[in-house]
Design an enzyme around this catalytic site. Sequence first.
Site, PDB file in Angstrom:
ATOM      1  N   LEU A  62      29.921  -2.286 -47.850  1.00 22.74           N
ATOM      2  CA  LEU A  62      30.153  -1.206 -48.568  1.00 22.74           C
ATOM      3  C   LEU A  62      30.694  -0.307 -47.856  1.00 22.74           C
ATOM      4  O   LEU A  62      30.730  -0.844 -46.709  1.00 22.74           O
ATOM      5  CB  LEU A  62      29.215  -0.451 -49.293  1.00 22.74           C
ATOM      6  CG  LEU A  62      28.509  -0.838 -50.449  1.00 22.74           C
ATOM      7  CD1 LEU A  62      27.160  -0.036 -50.928  1.00 22.74           C
ATOM      8  CD2 LEU A  62      29.414  -1.239 -51.549  1.00 22.74           C
ATOM      9  N   ALA A 117      31.834   2.532 -45.059  1.00 16.36           N
ATOM     10  CA  ALA A 117      30.883   3.251 -43.736  1.00 16.36           C
ATOM     11  C   ALA A 117      29.712   1.812 -43.820  1.00 16.36           C
ATOM     12  O   ALA A 117      28.736   2.876 -43.265  1.00 16.36           O
ATOM     13  CB  ALA A 117      30.419   4.158 -44.480  1.00 16.36           C
ATOM     14  N   LYS A 162      31.836  -1.882 -41.104  1.00 18.12           N
ATOM     15  CA  LYS A 162      32.964  -3.325 -40.983  1.00 18.12           C
ATOM     16  C   LYS A 162      33.921  -3.046 -39.846  1.00 18.12           C
ATOM     17  O   LYS A 162      34.361  -4.227 -39.587  1.00 18.12           O
ATOM     18  CB  LYS A 162      33.304  -3.359 -42.575  1.00 18.12           C
ATOM     19  CG  LYS A 162      31.991  -3.461 -43.061  1.00 18.12           C
ATOM     20  CD  LYS A 162      33.059  -4.220 -44.714  1.00 18.12           C
ATOM     21  CE  LYS A 162      34.058  -3.573 -45.253  1.00 18.12           C
ATOM     22  NZ  LYS A 162      33.091  -2.249 -45.658  1.00 18.12           N
ATOM     23  N   THR A 163      34.804  -1.917 -40.148  1.00 14.95           N
ATOM     24  CA  THR A 163      35.999  -2.333 -39.275  1.00 14.95           C
ATOM     25  C   THR A 163      35.843  -1.862 -37.859  1.00 14.95           C
ATOM     26  O   THR A 163      35.968  -2.413 -36.967  1.00 14.95           O
ATOM     27  CB  THR A 163      36.641  -0.890 -39.538  1.00 14.95           C
ATOM     28  OG1 THR A 163      37.195  -0.594 -40.806  1.00 14.95           O
ATOM     29  CG2 THR A 163      38.178  -0.839 -39.090  1.00 14.95           C
ATOM     30  N   ASP A 211      39.310  -7.916 -42.585  1.00 18.87           N
ATOM     31  CA  ASP A 211      38.787  -6.768 -42.839  1.00 18.87           C
ATOM     32  C   ASP A 211      38.923  -6.013 -44.226  1.00 18.87           C
ATOM     33  O   ASP A 211      39.478  -5.300 -44.450  1.00 18.87           O
ATOM     34  CB  ASP A 211      39.460  -5.827 -41.903  1.00 18.87           C
ATOM     35  CG  ASP A 211      38.415  -4.157 -41.808  1.00 18.87           C
ATOM     36  OD1 ASP A 211      37.444  -4.412 -42.503  1.00 18.87           O
ATOM     37  OD2 ASP A 211      38.578  -2.852 -41.454  1.00 18.87           O
ATOM     38  N   ARG A 243      34.931   7.561 -10.163  1.00 15.21           N
ATOM     39  CA  ARG A 243      34.575   6.968  -8.723  1.00 15.21           C
ATOM     40  C   ARG A 243      33.203   7.257  -7.902  1.00 15.21           C
ATOM     41  O   ARG A 243      32.364   8.538  -8.193  1.00 15.21           O
ATOM     42  CB  ARG A 243      35.317   6.539  -8.536  1.00 15.21           C
ATOM     43  CG  ARG A 243      37.113   6.959  -8.605  1.00 15.21           C
ATOM     44  CD  ARG A 243      37.145   5.178  -8.424  1.00 15.21           C
ATOM     45  NE  ARG A 243      37.049   5.624  -7.353  1.00 15.21           N
ATOM     46  CZ  ARG A 243      38.191   5.530  -6.483  1.00 15.21           C
ATOM     47  NH1 ARG A 243      39.171   6.031  -7.015  1.00 15.21           N
ATOM     48  NH2 ARG A 243      38.262   5.102  -5.384  1.00 15.21           N
ATOM     49  N   SER A 275      38.581  -1.226  -8.441  1.00 14.51           N
ATOM     50  CA  SER A 275      38.409  -2.613  -9.151  1.00 14.51           C
ATOM     51  C   SER A 275      37.113  -2.676 -10.376  1.00 14.51           C
ATOM     52  O   SER A 275      37.476  -3.849 -11.246  1.00 14.51           O
ATOM     53  CB  SER A 275      38.122  -3.502  -7.990  1.00 14.51           C
ATOM     54  OG  SER A 275      36.703  -3.766  -7.150  1.00 14.51           O
ATOM     55  N   ARG A 323      38.843  -0.774 -12.279  1.00 17.33           N
ATOM     56  CA  ARG A 323      40.000  -1.451 -13.846  1.00 17.33           C
ATOM     57  C   ARG A 323      40.094  -2.324 -14.866  1.00 17.33           C
ATOM     58  O   ARG A 323      39.966  -2.523 -15.961  1.00 17.33           O
ATOM     59  CB  ARG A 323      40.981  -2.072 -12.771  1.00 17.33           C
ATOM     60  CG  ARG A 323      41.752  -0.814 -11.653  1.00 17.33           C
ATOM     61  CD  ARG A 323      41.545  -1.875 -11.079  1.00 17.33           C
ATOM     62  NE  ARG A 323      43.320  -1.267  -9.662  1.00 17.33           N
ATOM     63  CZ  ARG A 323      42.978  -0.999  -8.259  1.00 17.33           C
ATOM     64  NH1 ARG A 323      42.835  -1.765  -8.093  1.00 17.33           N
ATOM     65  NH2 ARG A 323      43.560  -0.126  -8.137  1.00 17.33           N
TER      66      ARG A 323
END
Lengths: 460, 548
Positions: free
Chosen positions: B62, B64, B67-68, B147, B272, B427, B430
């Site tokens: 259903l 909410a 799923k997405t 979806d 950082r 690094s 990134r």
Amino acid sequence: MIMTTNGVFRPEMRRVPTGELLKPNRKTNGVGVQAEDTKICVVMVGLPARGKSLIAQKVVRYLHWLSIPAKTFNVGQYRRTATPNPSAEFFDTSNPEGERLRKAAAEAAVNDMVKWFSEGQGLIAILDATNSTKSRRRWIQDRCQAEGIETLFVESKCDDEDLIMSNIKEVKTTSPDYVGQDPEAAAQDFRNRIRNYEKVYQTIDEDEYDLTYVKLINVGKRVVINQIQDYLQSRVVYYLMNLHIKPRSIWLSRHGESQYNLSGKIGGDADLSERGEAYARALPGLVKQSAGEGRKLTVWTSTLRRTIQTARFLEFEKLEWKALDELDSGVCDGLTYAEIESAYPEDFRQRDEDKYNYRYLGGESYRDVVIRLEPIIMELERSENILIVTHQAILRCIYAYFMNVEQERSPWMEVPLHTLIKLTPKAYSTQEERLKADIPAVSTFREKGSSAKHQEGDAA
Amino acid sequence: MDTLLTADVAANSPNFRRRSSTYVDAIHDLPEKEEMAPAQLYSTESGRLFHAGRIVIATVGLPARGKTHISVALARYLRWLGVKTHVFHLGDYRRATVGPGNDVPEDYFFVNASPSSVLLRNKILKKCREDIYRFLEHENGQVAIYDAVNAISAGRIALAKEFQKHQITTLFIESQCNDERIIEENVRNVKISSPDYKGWNDVDAIKDYLARISARIPHFETMEESDLHWIKMINAGEQVVVNNCAFGYLSQRIVFYLLNLHIKSRQTYFARAGTTNEEDSYKADASLSQAGRDYAVKMSDTLRAHREKERQAIIDKGGPDNALKPLTIWTSTRRRTIETADYLAGLGYRVRQRSQMSQMNPGVCEKMSEKRIREEFPMEVAKHESDPYHHRYPRAESYHDLAVRLEPIILELERENNDLLIIAHESVLRVLYGYLMACNAADIPKLSFPRNEIIEIIPASYNNVAKRITIPDLPEFMVPGSPEDIKIPVPPSGTVTPFAGLGSPARGISVTSSDRLSVRPAAGASEKEASEKAGGSVGLKKHVHPME
């Protein structure tokens, strides 16, 4: 301060294993499985002949292969010390003496396990026993929790009678309990023993919603996974889901002798030599001899010519895996060992010192190979009857996985050319048979410190 | 730009998926050129990996139920592994077909819908399915994530049968929630950010959503079909049931990932480490300098103030007066990252050290100046410049090595329930940013994280959004460079890079604030951006060089 009430982590919000903060960490083992300070006890649950010992043994092997220290504590072995050849009555729960001895064996195993953890030797222990009642499981859970050890219950549940019987015949009658007994009588005794367990067996259900468990039903046809707490547990579950307990074998072969093998060069993508060609022609007969008439295999090769050529006369389905390509020797690709020794003397020495971790300039180490072989290992665990035609370093890693060879030793193992290896995983160990084709080839094995030509043919 | 437009284009243009209308998160783009994904171990000619064939992953559940979120997260992970994956949100097609501002008829989701609704439904489904076939059959796609609600058992069986005709395996993933709180939190955090509720206020949107679920989708059957391949996630992963999924490496890998995924929303922050006194060295593990400790305090206070402000903003918008989610801090095992977290640890926050998060190993280039590297390893420099992501200097790690090593961290990142602050070497940031924002591998080495900014990744179900929080009053010398950055990757040939973080600038080269931002929108947008920054979310254009 607002933050202390709102944003600060407080222990009661979520259970935190004690002693986690700022404790010096274990070094990463280099294959991406870092376990931090987690200690996990994998608790096997299930009736006899459901493949528990096989699963336990495989999990340990897999973890070792990934450089994670693990150990099995088999309650049966503790019990055997006290009662070497028990009859079925021993396992009858109405027999108080048997019950007492079994509880004592479980206590002893758990005590040893706790001691093993406290000595800092390991990360994952496997408690191999039937653990067939809720009260027994709760007792283990409480013991572990008191010691700061996480638990992962692994239930193997199977109601396919054929599968159970084949497991009894294949595996259990070779169990240490039945040494020197008539197989038929042993199988009969085993059936009785299972019945005694079935009377009291309780599967893991909603009452145990708070436990972390995985329930493998009919060899992974359906899997229920509950309350996984951390990454390492999910990693173990992932591995378990790839296992099956059906009997099968795996065949391994190196490619036939190549032009590069003849000239002593490593790496490259050379064609087969004349003798290598002869091995390719002989391979179908060799496979028939080892696997038996009419057995259907699937052949996996690397994407390099010498393995594809070696497998081309086999009349089976073939798959090419990039992951089965030989260890990449970087700048040394196409050189002989003597040339490497003169061009990169420092590297040559370093490699001998720690062959497992040494990475060729611009190339790979054995450790790198193990990482890229992981999909292969998972796929191998899922499949039945696979023949792999690949290269020396790759075979060493795959072989090391199945035969539980130590890391330091695996890069130095001898895997001769023109030989078919058959591995059959059993509950207590993996059986090995080697079948040599009567076709001469150069030896490509290089001993530590040596650089003689005609030794190692692949970049291994 | 919003997804409405994307969806609008979706219905009309066959090439919509090649362009994204937003530079926020590239998860809905198809890469323009074929290249290896960040953690891809090998490539094949067909573009399909692990001999896994073509797979449609269909979601079941259903609205909410996350799923997405599951679809997008899974796509992110599979792409990271190099599996060509694309998400097809049926909702996009629905919205595009009925047009902006319109809605589907009331009985659209009913089993006994009127003929006109059924017709509309079929039209939308057909369009979506055609795109799936094109992706899998003509564009070397391997996994299409479909979806949709897929509420009825008979419909699911028919769906699997239809895909089977095209030699496509169907794997269903159901998200089931029995816990009302999870559903409500989902509606609040995820659904009202969806294009369906653009311009609504929170309370109305939640109410409408919940009402819509029960009124419009009255029929729902949970998965019990023993012959289909399915995975059921119950209450955000508390329990996972897997049925008949042993059909390939990839399917098991998906289960593995889902075991670590939850559908609760939380923030991730990147910062950082502070600066150290000593000459930088990879092997020497130096402590923070006084300036570094000052930085740690300012960074921490900025973050705490920001979080409190965000919370207040929710309350002002009519949201509940919830406590902030606990914040957990991950550092590497390097002293400077641990010490940067000391101040927060002292305030009672939980700090965990992760050894996989140590920076890239510089190998033999350690302590060598860029000039010397060029002199001693001209071949290596040339190779590096042609492929900075995969090339490794002698004895060093490449970004690819780092990405593979960081995979467990990525799974734990998905697993973490608390808000998360990651203090690590540039690094490492990134690579993690590259995962969360679906960057191309080639762009990852160029991402820049100046020290005076905390990056906040806000998960939304359609795509993640990155936002920068400026740390005020930092001394100028500390901001631009990466003093502890190893000397690789070296910048493109010859000249010193104008972008910090693209390599270490030679000592003494000053870097002006306008040109050091390679994760920023194009230079022309900087003014507009500056004004947006004060207000809120900023769409970060990845990898755009100010020079371009």
